[in-house]
Design a protein around this motif. Structure first.
Motif, PDB file in Angstrom:
ATOM      1  N   PRO A  14      -2.561 -37.704  15.388  1.00 38.43           N
ATOM      2  CA  PRO A  14      -1.576 -38.727  15.041  1.00 38.43           C
ATOM      3  C   PRO A  14      -1.247 -38.737  13.559  1.00 38.43           C
ATOM      4  N   TRP A  15      -0.026 -39.123  13.250  1.00 40.08           N
ATOM      5  CA  TRP A  15       0.425 -39.276  11.881  1.00 40.08           C
ATOM      6  C   TRP A  15       1.113 -40.608  11.776  1.00 40.08           C
ATOM      7  N   PHE A  16       0.874 -41.325  10.688  1.00 38.00           N
ATOM      8  CA  PHE A  16       1.455 -42.640  10.494  1.00 38.00           C
ATOM      9  C   PHE A  16       2.254 -42.672   9.203  1.00 38.00           C
ATOM     10  N   GLU A  17       3.228 -43.545   9.170  1.00 38.80           N
ATOM     11  CA  GLU A  17       3.994 -43.727   7.945  1.00 38.80           C
ATOM     12  C   GLU A  17       3.047 -44.107   6.811  1.00 38.80           C
ATOM     13  N   GLY A  18       3.185 -43.439   5.687  1.00 36.82           N
ATOM     14  CA  GLY A  18       2.291 -43.694   4.566  1.00 36.82           C
ATOM     15  C   GLY A  18       1.206 -42.656   4.418  1.00 36.82           C
ATOM     16  N   ASP A  19       1.006 -41.804   5.425  1.00 39.42           N
ATOM     17  CA  ASP A  19       0.022 -40.744   5.295  1.00 39.42           C
ATOM     18  C   ASP A  19       0.427 -39.766   4.188  1.00 39.42           C
ATOM     19  N   VAL A  20      -0.562 -39.131   3.593  1.00 41.27           N
ATOM     20  CA  VAL A  20      -0.327 -38.228   2.472  1.00 41.27           C
ATOM     21  C   VAL A  20       0.064 -36.852   2.991  1.00 41.27           C
ATOM     22  N   PRO A  21       1.160 -36.277   2.505  1.00 40.79           N
ATOM     23  CA  PRO A  21       1.515 -34.909   2.896  1.00 40.79           C
ATOM     24  C   PRO A  21       0.394 -33.940   2.516  1.00 40.79           C
ATOM     25  N   ALA A  22       0.144 -32.964   3.373  1.00 41.89           N
ATOM     26  CA  ALA A  22      -0.972 -32.042   3.171  1.00 41.89           C
ATOM     27  C   ALA A  22      -0.916 -31.350   1.822  1.00 41.89           C
ATOM     28  N   GLU A  23       0.285 -31.007   1.347  1.00 46.94           N
ATOM     29  CA  GLU A  23       0.391 -30.247   0.102  1.00 46.94           C
ATOM     30  C   GLU A  23      -0.075 -31.032  -1.119  1.00 46.94           C
ATOM     31  N   LYS A  24      -0.216 -32.361  -1.008  1.00 48.40           N
ATOM     32  CA  LYS A  24      -0.708 -33.158  -2.126  1.00 48.40           C
ATOM     33  C   LYS A  24      -2.229 -33.140  -2.242  1.00 48.40           C
ATOM     34  N   VAL A  25      -2.893 -32.631  -1.220  1.00 53.12           N
ATOM     35  CA  VAL A  25      -4.356 -32.603  -1.193  1.00 53.12           C
ATOM     36  C   VAL A  25      -4.830 -31.220  -1.621  1.00 53.12           C
ATOM     37  N   PRO A  26      -5.774 -31.123  -2.573  1.00 53.23           N
ATOM     38  CA  PRO A  26      -6.301 -29.810  -2.953  1.00 53.23           C
ATOM     39  C   PRO A  26      -6.771 -29.032  -1.725  1.00 53.23           C
ATOM     40  N   GLU A  27      -6.537 -27.730  -1.734  1.00 55.33           N
ATOM     41  CA  GLU A  27      -6.785 -26.925  -0.537  1.00 55.33           C
ATOM     42  C   GLU A  27      -8.212 -27.045  -0.023  1.00 55.33           C
ATOM     43  N   LYS A  28      -9.191 -27.114  -0.923  1.00 57.58           N
ATOM     44  CA  LYS A  28     -10.587 -27.144  -0.462  1.00 57.58           C
ATOM     45  C   LYS A  28     -10.947 -28.443   0.256  1.00 57.58           C
ATOM     46  N   TYR A  29     -10.113 -29.486   0.082  1.00 53.82           N
ATOM     47  CA  TYR A  29     -10.347 -30.754   0.760  1.00 53.82           C
ATOM     48  C   TYR A  29      -9.331 -31.017   1.874  1.00 53.82           C
ATOM     49  N   ARG A  30      -8.446 -30.086   2.114  1.00 52.95           N
ATOM     50  CA  ARG A  30      -7.287 -30.342   2.976  1.00 52.95           C
ATOM     51  C   ARG A  30      -7.675 -30.348   4.458  1.00 52.95           C
ATOM     52  N   LEU A  31      -7.227 -31.376   5.151  1.00 57.10           N
ATOM     53  CA  LEU A  31      -7.438 -31.464   6.587  1.00 57.10           C
ATOM     54  C   LEU A  31      -6.443 -30.569   7.303  1.00 57.10           C
ATOM     55  N   SER A  32      -6.837 -30.088   8.469  1.00 53.25           N
ATOM     56  CA  SER A  32      -5.895 -29.457   9.384  1.00 53.25           C
ATOM     57  C   SER A  32      -6.227 -29.951  10.778  1.00 53.25           C
ATOM     58  N   ARG A  33      -5.572 -29.440  11.762  1.00 51.66           N
ATOM     59  CA  ARG A  33      -5.704 -30.005  13.101  1.00 51.66           C
ATOM     60  C   ARG A  33      -7.171 -30.074  13.553  1.00 51.66           C
ATOM     61  N   ALA A  34      -7.667 -31.300  13.697  1.00 51.29           N
ATOM     62  CA  ALA A  34      -9.035 -31.570  14.158  1.00 51.29           C
ATOM     63  C   ALA A  34     -10.082 -30.829  13.330  1.00 51.29           C
ATOM     64  N   TYR A  35      -9.791 -30.604  12.044  1.00 56.07           N
ATOM     65  CA  TYR A  35     -10.700 -29.859  11.171  1.00 56.07           C
ATOM     66  C   TYR A  35     -10.885 -30.631   9.865  1.00 56.07           C
ATOM     67  N   VAL A  36     -12.171 -30.755   9.441  1.00 57.16           N
ATOM     68  CA  VAL A  36     -12.515 -31.443   8.203  1.00 57.16           C
ATOM     69  C   VAL A  36     -13.372 -30.504   7.359  1.00 57.16           C
ATOM     70  N   PRO A  37     -12.906 -30.069   6.182  1.00 55.24           N
ATOM     71  CA  PRO A  37     -13.691 -29.155   5.341  1.00 55.24           C
ATOM     72  C   PRO A  37     -15.010 -29.776   4.900  1.00 55.24           C
ATOM     73  N   LYS A  38     -16.043 -28.962   4.812  1.00 56.97           N
ATOM     74  CA  LYS A  38     -17.360 -29.482   4.455  1.00 56.97           C
ATOM     75  C   LYS A  38     -17.413 -29.985   3.017  1.00 56.97           C
ATOM     76  N   GLU A  39     -16.511 -29.522   2.149  1.00 55.00           N
ATOM     77  CA  GLU A  39     -16.520 -29.975   0.761  1.00 55.00           C
ATOM     78  C   GLU A  39     -16.314 -31.480   0.646  1.00 55.00           C
ATOM     79  N   ARG A  40     -15.707 -32.086   1.634  1.00 55.57           N
ATOM     80  CA  ARG A  40     -15.509 -33.540   1.607  1.00 55.57           C
ATOM     81  C   ARG A  40     -16.828 -34.280   1.774  1.00 55.57           C
TER      82      ARG A  40
END
Length: 475
Positions: A14-40
Motif C-alpha cells: 500500500p501507498w498513502f498520500e504523504g509517503d516519501v518517494p523512494a528516490e529521496k531515501v538513500p539507497e542503502k536504506y531504501r525499501l522495495s516490495r516487501a523488503y527492508v534493508p538490514k542497515e535500517r
C-alpha cells in the motif's frame, strides 16, 4: 471514511498520500516490495536519524495515569538521549517538561517519585509543578531574564485509554487524530478502566525494532511456540508437519499510520478473529480444548486471560453447552456472567468489533497493544543508547477493575531485570526473547542483506518502516 481510518490490504504494497518517494531515501536504506534493508537495524547512523527525527516528532506512550496517583507524582521517560518528566500538576492536570535545569542543564529528577516542587540537585534552582520558576539563588548576579524565559521547557502531553503520550514537536497534530482509528476500534475494550497487573522491563541484545518485530506478526508461532497447537502442551521444541499445515493464519491490515495483524485460525479458513470460534485442535471434547487453551495462557503469560476467565474455563469443562452454541461462545457467556456478577462493566463485543480489533496493533512508532476484553497486553521498545544492537524492552499486563475501583489509588512499581531469564515471564515470552540475539547475529552475516517479508502476514513490519520514512527524510 477518512484516509486515516481506511484500511489497505497488502497486494500490492500500500501507498498513502504523504509517503516519501523512494528516490529521496538513500539507497542503502531504501525499501522495495516487501523488503527492508538490514542497515535500517544495524547502522549507527540510521539510529542517530531515528533519535533526531523520529522520536522527537511522534507521539510516544510515556506512562499510564495510574503511575501519577497524586499531585506532585512524576515519571521520567527516556528515549533517544532525551529525558522527559511527566508530572501530575493538579488533580485533573498532567504536564510534561524537558528534564533539564534552565541554569546548567542538570537533570532535575530521575525514575519516579513525588515532590512538592522540582528542585535542581546541583545549585538548588526550583520550579513549581506548573513549570513556572520559583527560586533562583542570587538572581541579582545573573543577566536579567524574565520568569517566562526561566520556566521549564514544556513537552506536549495528551491522554487516551488511561495512557499519557508525549510529543516533543509543538506543532504535531493532536493525539487522537494521530492515533486514529485506534481509539474508536479499542473503545469496547475500555482500556481506561484497566490497571497494571504487572510491568517488567529487560535489556535485549538487539535493535529496538527487532524487539517489536517479533510481536508484530503471528507467522512465527508454529516455529517458536509449537506447544500452542498441542492439546497437552508437551514437546515444545519442534513443530510437526501437521502443526505447520494447520497453523493459524494472521493477515495484516495497514492503515495510514498504524497496522495490525489478526490471528484467525487455519489459513484462510475464517475471515476474522472471533474468540467464540476457538479451534479444537483435534480434541473430541470441544469444551476441554477451549478451557485448557484459556487456562494455559492465563497460567503461563498471566495476561490476556485472568482469574475470572480461568474460572469460567473451569466451569466450561463440565457445562451443558446449549444446542447450536459452540464451546467458545458458551465460554464467553460464562465469562460475562461472572464479570457482571462481580461488579465489572461488561459490554457485549460483537463479532464485527472483534474482527476489526484484530490481535495486535503497532501504535507507531514503538508501542504494541493487544486489545482484549478484561485483560490486555502491551509492549514498548526503546534504543539502548547509541548502540543499534541493544534496547530496553518492556512487557506489561493490564486487567480491568470493577466499577467500584475506578478511582481507587494504589502504589504500583514496575520491575527491571538485567536478564530476562530471571524475570519469570513464562514459557511463551521466554521463547520470544530467546530469538532476539539469534536474529541480531544472523543479520550481521554478510550472507544476509535484509528482511524479505510475507505480503500477507508481515506487512505490519514493512508498514513501520514506510511510515518512519516520512519523518526521517522530510523536514
Amino acid at each position: 471514511m477518512s484516509v486515516e481510518t481506511e484500511p489497505r490490504l497488502n497486494r500490492p504494497v500500500p501507498w498513502f498520500e504523504g509517503d516519501v518517494p523512494a528516490e529521496k531515501v538513500p539507497e542503502k536504506y531504501r525499501l522495495s516490495r516487501a523488503y527492508v534493508p538490514k542497515e535500517r537495524y544495524l547502522d549507527p547512523e540510521f539510529l542517530k536519524l531515528e533519535q533526531e527525527k523520529l522520536f522527537t516528532r511522534t507521539w510516544l506512550m510515556a506512562c499510564r495515569l495510574e503511575e501519577l496517583p497524586g499531585v506532585g507524582c512524576f515519571v521520567e521517560y527516556e528515549i533517544g538521549g532525551h529525558s522527559i518528566l511527566i508530572v501530575r500538576e493538579a488533580r485533573d492536570s498532567v504536564r510534561a517538561y524537558h528534564n533539564a535545569c534552565r541554569h546548567r542543564g542538570t537533570r532535575l529528577a530521575r525514575g519516579r517519585g513525588r515532590v512538592g516542587s522540582l528542585i535542581c540537585p546541583f545549585h538548588g534552582w526550583r520550579w513549581n509543578l506548573d513549570g513556572s520558576i520559583r527560586l533562583v539563588l542570587d538572581r541579582e548576579e545573573f543577566v536579567p531574564r524574565s520568569d517566562d524565559d526561566l520556566g521549564l521547557a514544556t513537552v506536549r502531553a495528551e491522554q487516551w485509554g488511561g495512557f499519557v503520550f508525549v510529543n516533543m514537536d509543538p506543532d504535531a497534530q493532536p493525539l487522537l487524530e494521530y492515533l486514529d482509528p485506534i481509539p474508536r476500534i479499542f473503545a469496547p475494550f475500555q482500556f481506561e478502566h484497566m490497571r497494571y497487573r504487572w510491568h517488567k522491563s529487560v535489556p535485549l541484545p538487539c535493535n529496538w525494532k527487532t524487539a517489536l518485530d517479533g510481536f508484530l506478526e503471528a507467522y512465527h508461532v508454529a516455529g517458536t511456540h509449537p506447544q500452542l497447537y498441542r492439546f497437552d502442551k508437551s514437546n515444545t521444541n519442534i513443530a510437526s508437519l501437521k502443526e505447520l499445515e494447520s497453523r493459524m493464519w494472521a493477515p495484516t491490515t495497514v492503515y495510514e499510520r498504524h497496522a495490525h495483524y489478526s490471528s484467525v485460525g487455519p489459513k484462510k479458513k475464517d475471515a476474522a478473529k472471533d474468540p467464540a470460534s476457538r479451534g479444537t485442535g483435534g480434541v473430541t471434547d470441544e469444551r476441554l480444548s477451549v478451557a485448557l487453551s484459556v487456562q494455559y495462557i492465563a497460567d503461563d503469560m498471566r495476561g490476556l486471560e485472568n482469574e475470572r476467565s480461568w474460572r469460567a474455563a473451569e466451569a466450561l469443562k463440565t457445562a451443558d453447552v446449549p444446542e447450536g452454541r459452540t464451546a467458545g461462545e458458551h465460554f464467553l457467556q460464562l465469562y460475562r456472567e461472572l464479570s457482571l456478577a462481580e461488579g465489572y462493566d461488561w459490554p457485549v463485543v460483537t463479532p464485527r468489533q472483534w474482527a476489526e480489533a484484530g490481535t495486535a496493533w503497532n501504535v507507531f512508532p514503538n508501542t504494541i497493544l493487544l486489545p482484549n476484553q478484561g485483560s490486555a497486553f502491551g509492549y514498548r521498545a526503546r534504543p539502548g543508547g547509541s548502540d543499534p544492537d541493544s534496547c530496553l524492552f518492556e512487557i506489561f499486563s493490564l486487567d480491568q477493575v470493577p466499577v467500584a475501583d475506578y478511582d481507587k489509588k494504589r502504589d504500583f512499581q514496575p520491575q527491571y531485570f538485567e536478564d530476562f531469564r530471571e524475570a519469570d515471564l513464562g514459557e511463551i515470552f521466554t521463547q520470544d526473547l530467546l530469538n532476539a540475539k539469534e536474529v541480531t547475529v544472523g543479520m550481521h552475516s554478510p550472507s544476509f542483506d535484509g528482511h524479505r517479508l510475507s505480503e500477507e502476514q508481515e506487512m505490519t513490519i514493512y508498514n513501520h518502516h514506510r511510515v518512519a520514512d516520512r519523518f526521517l527524510w522530510t523536514d
